[in-house]
Design a protein around this motif. Sequence first.
Motif, PDB file in Angstrom:
ATOM      1  N   ARG A 200      -0.144   9.804  -4.671  1.00 33.66           N
ATOM      2  CA  ARG A 200       0.776   8.965  -3.891  1.00 33.66           C
ATOM      3  C   ARG A 200       0.239   7.546  -3.756  1.00 33.66           C
ATOM      4  N   ARG A 201      -1.055   7.417  -3.502  1.00 32.57           N
ATOM      5  CA  ARG A 201      -1.650   6.085  -3.364  1.00 32.57           C
ATOM      6  C   ARG A 201      -1.496   5.261  -4.644  1.00 32.57           C
ATOM      7  N   CYS A 202      -1.638   5.944  -5.765  1.00 29.25           N
ATOM      8  CA  CYS A 202      -1.640   5.230  -7.043  1.00 29.25           C
ATOM      9  C   CYS A 202      -0.260   5.042  -7.662  1.00 29.25           C
ATOM     10  N   TYR A 203       0.666   5.971  -7.403  1.00 28.82           N
ATOM     11  CA  TYR A 203       1.915   5.963  -8.161  1.00 28.82           C
ATOM     12  C   TYR A 203       3.191   5.921  -7.317  1.00 28.82           C
ATOM     13  N   SER A 204       3.049   5.793  -6.014  1.00 31.25           N
ATOM     14  CA  SER A 204       4.234   5.659  -5.166  1.00 31.25           C
ATOM     15  C   SER A 204       4.424   4.194  -4.788  1.00 31.25           C
ATOM     16  N   THR A 205       5.489   3.575  -5.292  1.00 35.02           N
ATOM     17  CA  THR A 205       5.759   2.173  -4.962  1.00 35.02           C
ATOM     18  C   THR A 205       6.086   2.024  -3.482  1.00 35.02           C
ATOM     19  N   VAL A 206       6.696   3.028  -2.898  1.00 34.08           N
ATOM     20  CA  VAL A 206       7.019   2.991  -1.470  1.00 34.08           C
ATOM     21  C   VAL A 206       5.730   2.956  -0.649  1.00 34.08           C
ATOM     22  N   TYR A 207       4.781   3.804  -1.031  1.00 33.96           N
ATOM     23  CA  TYR A 207       3.509   3.842  -0.308  1.00 33.96           C
ATOM     24  C   TYR A 207       2.737   2.537  -0.482  1.00 33.96           C
ATOM     25  N   GLN A 208       2.754   1.990  -1.683  1.00 38.05           N
ATOM     26  CA  GLN A 208       1.995   0.766  -1.955  1.00 38.05           C
ATOM     27  C   GLN A 208       2.575  -0.454  -1.253  1.00 38.05           C
ATOM     28  N   LYS A 209       3.840  -0.409  -0.917  1.00 38.37           N
ATOM     29  CA  LYS A 209       4.414  -1.502  -0.138  1.00 38.37           C
ATOM     30  C   LYS A 209       3.813  -1.526   1.260  1.00 38.37           C
TER      31      LYS A 209
END
Length: 202
Positions: free
Chosen positions: A50-59
């Motif tokens: 999730r940290r690496c591949y979720s754009t929602v999380y990275q926002k």
Amino acid sequence: MEGYIVMSKLVFDIGINDLTYPKTKSEKMGKKWVQVWRCPFYERWYSILRRCYSTVYQKKQPTYKDCYVCEEWLTFSNFKSWMEKQDWEGKSLDKDILFEGNKEYHPDKCVFVPQKVNNFLTDRSNHRGSYPLGVTKIKTGKAYLSSCQNPFTGERGYIGCYDNPEEAHWAYRVTKYRYAQLLADTLEDVRVAKALVKRYKL
């Protein structure tokens, strides 16, 4: 099996969940199903994906932008086999204490650390604004306040007031290094202890 959920599809369009055992368990309490258990291995694996591949999380957490998972760990069984050999219970998975600035989740670069170490590494003052770490501007007057989180109590301690942000930041660095040495003395993993002292050495 009633009350269980099996997760087998690709996770974040890249992770391969090749172990089909139940990853969660729920029990019926009254009219509702309540989750009572989550697989700790899957939970950690899901978290790094999730940290690496979720754009929602990275926002929400932009510090994880450009981070990635090594090819080996894109398959859940490989990550689980590695984690089972680690001292992981009650600890957080850290990717950059051994290699500062590291962006890759990799078995040779990651290590489980106590929560107090994780908190110490991510110590930030929410109100420092544009000033250096550990420094805040006193609203009344021209003084600059220096403070540092105590890794043993979790409280942010007052160090002193200084005439300029550079002096206040130096006082913070001296205190941070002293705490790093004290914290390192409590750790069993020599690699983590050495890396911790090295990172904050003056």
